[in-house]
Design a protein around this motif. Structure first.
Motif, PDB file in Angstrom:
ATOM      1  N   ASP A  53       0.881  -1.150   0.078  1.00 53.28           N
ATOM      2  CA  ASP A  53       0.121  -0.044   0.028  1.00 53.28           C
ATOM      3  C   ASP A  53       0.845   1.171   0.038  1.00 53.28           C
ATOM      4  O   ASP A  53       1.614   1.529   0.804  1.00 53.28           O
ATOM      5  CB  ASP A  53      -1.029  -0.037   1.330  1.00 53.28           C
ATOM      6  CG  ASP A  53      -1.869   1.167   1.396  1.00 53.28           C
ATOM      7  OD1 ASP A  53      -1.721   1.668   0.297  1.00 53.28           O
ATOM      8  OD2 ASP A  53      -2.681   1.229   2.178  1.00 53.28           O
ATOM      9  N   PHE A  54       0.805   1.970  -1.139  1.00 58.04           N
ATOM     10  CA  PHE A  54       1.737   3.170  -1.271  1.00 58.04           C
ATOM     11  C   PHE A  54       1.104   4.439  -0.841  1.00 58.04           C
ATOM     12  O   PHE A  54       1.565   5.607  -1.000  1.00 58.04           O
ATOM     13  CB  PHE A  54       2.147   3.403  -2.634  1.00 58.04           C
ATOM     14  CG  PHE A  54       3.325   2.337  -3.068  1.00 58.04           C
ATOM     15  CD1 PHE A  54       4.558   2.276  -2.708  1.00 58.04           C
ATOM     16  CD2 PHE A  54       3.042   1.314  -3.839  1.00 58.04           C
ATOM     17  CE1 PHE A  54       5.537   1.470  -3.013  1.00 58.04           C
ATOM     18  CE2 PHE A  54       3.902   0.320  -4.188  1.00 58.04           C
ATOM     19  CZ  PHE A  54       5.200   0.267  -3.641  1.00 58.04           C
ATOM     20  N   SER A  55      -0.135   4.247  -0.333  1.00 57.80           N
ATOM     21  CA  SER A  55      -1.042   5.559  -0.077  1.00 57.80           C
ATOM     22  C   SER A  55      -0.529   6.389   1.025  1.00 57.80           C
ATOM     23  O   SER A  55      -0.818   7.401   1.134  1.00 57.80           O
ATOM     24  CB  SER A  55      -2.513   5.018   0.133  1.00 57.80           C
ATOM     25  OG  SER A  55      -2.492   4.428   1.231  1.00 57.80           O
ATOM     26  N   GLN A  56       0.330   5.786   1.789  1.00 58.81           N
ATOM     27  CA  GLN A  56       0.901   6.472   2.829  1.00 58.81           C
ATOM     28  C   GLN A  56       2.323   6.877   2.805  1.00 58.81           C
ATOM     29  O   GLN A  56       3.272   7.257   3.660  1.00 58.81           O
ATOM     30  CB  GLN A  56       0.650   5.887   4.433  1.00 58.81           C
ATOM     31  CG  GLN A  56      -0.626   5.779   4.537  1.00 58.81           C
ATOM     32  CD  GLN A  56      -0.801   5.358   6.265  1.00 58.81           C
ATOM     33  OE1 GLN A  56      -0.655   5.817   7.106  1.00 58.81           O
ATOM     34  NE2 GLN A  56      -1.510   4.103   6.214  1.00 58.81           N
ATOM     35  N   TYR A  57       2.964   6.655   1.330  1.00 58.62           N
ATOM     36  CA  TYR A  57       4.566   7.095   1.272  1.00 58.62           C
ATOM     37  C   TYR A  57       4.434   8.510   0.829  1.00 58.62           C
ATOM     38  O   TYR A  57       3.052   9.126   0.663  1.00 58.62           O
ATOM     39  CB  TYR A  57       4.829   6.382  -0.054  1.00 58.62           C
ATOM     40  CG  TYR A  57       5.374   4.963   0.156  1.00 58.62           C
ATOM     41  CD1 TYR A  57       6.516   4.559  -0.378  1.00 58.62           C
ATOM     42  CD2 TYR A  57       4.546   3.936   0.894  1.00 58.62           C
ATOM     43  CE1 TYR A  57       7.171   3.085   0.136  1.00 58.62           C
ATOM     44  CE2 TYR A  57       5.240   2.606   1.187  1.00 58.62           C
ATOM     45  CZ  TYR A  57       6.582   2.391   0.638  1.00 58.62           C
ATOM     46  OH  TYR A  57       6.801   1.269   0.924  1.00 58.62           O
ATOM     47  N   LYS A  58       5.408   9.247   0.812  1.00 55.85           N
ATOM     48  CA  LYS A  58       5.398  10.738   0.574  1.00 55.85           C
ATOM     49  C   LYS A  58       4.859  10.859  -0.840  1.00 55.85           C
ATOM     50  O   LYS A  58       5.419  10.413  -1.793  1.00 55.85           O
ATOM     51  CB  LYS A  58       6.812  11.181   0.624  1.00 55.85           C
ATOM     52  CG  LYS A  58       7.194  11.229   2.310  1.00 55.85           C
ATOM     53  CD  LYS A  58       8.314  12.058   2.444  1.00 55.85           C
ATOM     54  CE  LYS A  58       8.974  11.995   3.830  1.00 55.85           C
ATOM     55  NZ  LYS A  58      10.258  12.620   3.864  1.00 55.85           N
ATOM     56  N   LEU A  59       3.876  11.892  -0.961  1.00 53.89           N
ATOM     57  CA  LEU A  59       3.193  12.058  -2.150  1.00 53.89           C
ATOM     58  C   LEU A  59       4.179  12.676  -3.138  1.00 53.89           C
ATOM     59  O   LEU A  59       3.998  12.384  -4.291  1.00 53.89           O
ATOM     60  CB  LEU A  59       2.094  13.141  -1.969  1.00 53.89           C
ATOM     61  CG  LEU A  59       1.134  13.408  -3.050  1.00 53.89           C
ATOM     62  CD1 LEU A  59       0.605  11.943  -3.631  1.00 53.89           C
ATOM     63  CD2 LEU A  59       0.078  14.465  -2.764  1.00 53.89           C
ATOM     64  N   THR A  60       5.144  13.433  -2.780  1.00 54.34           N
ATOM     65  CA  THR A  60       6.059  14.089  -3.644  1.00 54.34           C
ATOM     66  C   THR A  60       6.751  13.090  -4.517  1.00 54.34           C
ATOM     67  O   THR A  60       6.923  13.155  -5.433  1.00 54.34           O
ATOM     68  CB  THR A  60       6.940  14.982  -2.842  1.00 54.34           C
ATOM     69  OG1 THR A  60       6.203  15.897  -1.996  1.00 54.34           O
ATOM     70  CG2 THR A  60       7.968  15.683  -3.750  1.00 54.34           C
ATOM     71  N   THR A  61       7.279  12.214  -3.726  1.00 51.38           N
ATOM     72  CA  THR A  61       8.083  11.087  -4.298  1.00 51.38           C
ATOM     73  C   THR A  61       7.197  10.343  -5.271  1.00 51.38           C
ATOM     74  O   THR A  61       7.645   9.944  -6.549  1.00 51.38           O
ATOM     75  CB  THR A  61       8.638  10.051  -3.486  1.00 51.38           C
ATOM     76  OG1 THR A  61       9.645  11.085  -2.484  1.00 51.38           O
ATOM     77  CG2 THR A  61       9.509   9.156  -4.109  1.00 51.38           C
TER      78      THR A  61
END
Length: 690
Positions: free
Chosen positions: A261-269
């Protein structure tokens, strides 16, 4: 040769504020060695004068002679061509050429020169410039490797791609000397493999894409879910709402494919990685890219691997490893002896390398620990657990085989003691490999290791939003023994958890575990339902051999007179063996695997990897001649990789054929350089890259 200040002046001179460079445009770094003049001329001769990009040429030059390269190339292009001088600010639609006997870098938008260090074991001016380009310009960077006779440029391309830039290499068949393009392609980090004239066309097309032609807007540095839920954000426009929903759909596709789940990775990246993929496919609208992902399972995998890109190297940040040997390892050894019951062997030293990528970090720690223990009277056993969410990276780490460029900065003593020369590079020796257990693990959702003496998690937390960091750091505290240590990346900290970890070394971010009265909430599950993407789930089906696949492969084989080979899918997993392949493939020790590169014999692996990568890039057959070791001699082996689709809308598979012999046949150059390219429209993905 242009005037250049002494080395000590160059290093201490501040950037000229009055000569402040224009920002926001892309800088193209192009590197070459033997055969570079022809490639430079062909590329620049086909590049328009108004791309809006600056071009910097780094050529291996004779240090004892003046260069006429600027004058020669000035006649091949309408752009202004000048020899680089120290402190000049790069400008759009200009070409700059490295002078002889210098090292060229880009700092603050200005070219900096320093004298070449004659004492260096290896001269890598292209890698040096590319790495400085990635640091200075980030995603506004394009790297190109042309004809040349060594591996210079390979590591620099990796740095450019990790920073969000775009990478190209000259096709081997079109290069006068193919070693440099060959080694660059073998890294798997090249986006386009083309002859120089087509590279110019690709640069022209890329220059018009918003990702290249203008700066990417920087959203707040937080997780995607937090950004969407912020109560203080400005009122959302319809466009913002639409983009948020589209991103949620993309996260759902990634999660369905990878279970991450990438939804809580940094949005910028995440956004930068998505926009980079859009530029490669010449797609300008994010909703159109979402549709392309739904239609193309292979692109979902490509985006997944793109998000996980991380630059790593052996003994990265050497000072951190010195501190391990001087401070951390002695303390661990004392604790191990202190806690061991009398009359029993010392407790093993247990180390976890979280986010190990392709293994360099884990092997570096193992080597340092062996060097330290060699001078100790007591030597406890060692257990190093190395994990990463990328199965592809774990496969490379388990093999422990690295290209020469990857070990260029390893000392000669370590190279001799801990590495073994193999075809195409070096392999970590058996003693070190057996200390390290590599496994795929999702740091966010999978259970952590426990009873650990040291955790190394460098340059991983920088990609997590604050909510994920607050999950992971207490988990590290839980996993460490009393007196254990945590090592983070140079730009990472423990944040609010100063009661859990005490700073031991500020510069190298080494912490000691502290006992704490805080009640730790170890949330090892998935994200809460309200934070999960709400798009329609996208379901993958594992590719399986079907009658259509077999019949399609039969037709291709019959047209090539029946050599032995295998059919593989896009992940290079073998779906079918055709004939007796034992001369070329064999089961690898350890965990059972049907991955083609894992089963390929050592002497074939590098050429096979390059041929497969080019076939993926060009979407057409590739022929290559490799070598098979039989006793003390090498026998030539013809390798043919033929892409085909067993069904009209199915996944592309590859028929890989082997034939022992000279490997020469008509059409080799055509097979590697590529044939006609389909006409592209703004919404049509380019077929020449992965």
């Amino acid at each position: 040769m242009p005037p250049m200040p002494p080395e000590d002046v160059v290093e201490s001179t501040p950037l000229d504020a009055a000569n402040a460079p224009e920002t926001g445009f892309t800088v193209v770094g192009i590197g070459a060695s033997a055969g570079g003049l022809e490639a430079f001329t062909q590329l620049l001769g086909n590049l328009p004068a108004d791309t809006g990009m600056a071009v910097v040429l780094v050529q291996h030059l004779d240090p004892n002679h003046d260069s006429m390269l600027s004058d020669i190339l000035g006649r091949a292009t309408p752009m202004s061509v000048e020899t680089a001088t120290d402190g000049v600010a790069v400008a759009p639609n200009q070409v700059y050429v490295i002078p002889p006997n210098t090292i060229l870098t880009l700092e603050g938008g200005q070219l900096r020169l320093r004298p070449r260090d004659a004492s260096q074991r290896l001269h890598k001016p292209i890698d040096t410039f590319f790495e400085s380009l990635a640091r200075d310009r980030g995603h506004n960077t394009i790297g190109v490797v042309l004809s040349g006779g060594d591996s210079d440029g390979s590591l620099g391309l990796e740095a450019i791609k990790a920073a969000g830039g775009i990478t190209l290499a000259q096709s081997e068949a079109s290069a006068q000397v193919s070693s440099m393009p060959h080694m660059a392609i073998a890294t798997g980090q090249v986006d386009f493999v083309q002859p120089p004239a087509k590279i110019a066309a690709t640069l022209t097309r890329l220059s018009r894409h918003p990702y290249v032609s203008r700066p990417v807007a920087e959203p707040p540095d937080t997780a995607a879910s937090e950004t969407a839920a912020s109560d203080t954000a400005a009122p959302e426009t319809a466009a913002v709402v639409g983009e948020t929903e589209t991103l949620a759909a993309i996260f759902a596709l990634l999660k369905a494919s990878s279970r991450v789940d990438f939804s809580q990775y940094k949005l910028t990246t995440i956004k930068r990685r998505i926009l980079r993929r859009m530029a490669l496919h010449h797609i300008e609208q994010i909703d159109r890219y979402r549709q392309y992902l739904q239609e193309t399972p292979a692109e979902v995998q490509a985006l997944y691997q793109e998000i996980l890109i991380n630059v790593t190297s052996f003994f990265r940040d050497a000072g951190a490893f010195d501190r391990l040997k001087k401070e951390v390892f002695p303390a661990l050894l004392r604790d191990s002896q202190k806690l061991t019951p009398e009359g029993q062997r010392d407790l093993p030293l247990r180390i976890w390398v979280a986010g190990c990528s392709t293994g360099e970090e884990a092997y570096s720690i193992a080597i340092c620990l062996l060097e330290f223990l060699a001078h100790q009277p007591q030597r406890p056993s060692i257990q190093i657990f190395a994990t990463d969410v990328s199965e592809q990276s774990i496969k490379i780490a388990r093999q422990g085989i690295y290209l020469p460029a990857k070990v260029a900065d390893v000392s000669a003593d370590r190279l001799q003691r801990f590495f073994v020369p193999v075809e195409g590079g070096y392999q970590i020796n058996k003693l070190v490999r057996e200390l390290c257990l590599f496994a795929r693990q999702n740091l966010i959702g999978d259970p952590p290791f426990s009873r650990l003496d040291l955790i190394s998690c460098r340059n991983v937390l920088i990609y997590f939003g604050s909510a994920l960091q607050k999950k992971v750091l207490p988990m590290f505290h839980y996993g460490l023994k009393p007196g254990g240590f945590l090592m983070l990346g140079s730009s990472e900290t423990v944040g609010e958890f100063t009661d859990l970890f005490a700073m031991l070394d500020l510069q190298h971010k080494i912490y000691a575990k502290q006992s704490s009265a805080r009640r730790l909430n170890l949330d090892l599950g998935e994200s809460s339902p309200d934070r999960q993407a709400t798009a329609t789930p996208f379901t993958y089906q594992e590719p399986r051999p079907t009658p259509d696949l077999y019949s399609a492969a039969d037709q291709v084989v019959l047209s090539h007179y029946g050599p032995v080979g295998v059919v593989v899918n896009g992940q290079l997993d073998i779906l079918q063996f055709r004939g007796q392949t034992s001369a070329y493939l064999e089961p690898a020790p350890g965990r059972a695997s049907l991955n083609l590169l894992t089963m390929a014999k050592d002497s074939l692996r590098l050429d096979l990897r390059t041929a497969l990568y080019q076939a993926k890039q060009l979407s057409q057959p590739v022929h290559k001649t490799g070598s098979l070791r039989e006793g003390d001699r090498l026998c030539p082996v013809a390798i043919d990789v033929l892409p085909f689709q067993p069904a009209a809308e199915g996944e592309t598979c590859f028929l890989v054929l082997f034939a022992t012999g000279s490997g020469d046949r008509d059409g080799d150059a055509q097979g590697e350089a590529g044939g006609a390219t389909p006409t592209l429209t703004p919404d049509t993905p380019a077929p020449e890259h992965q």
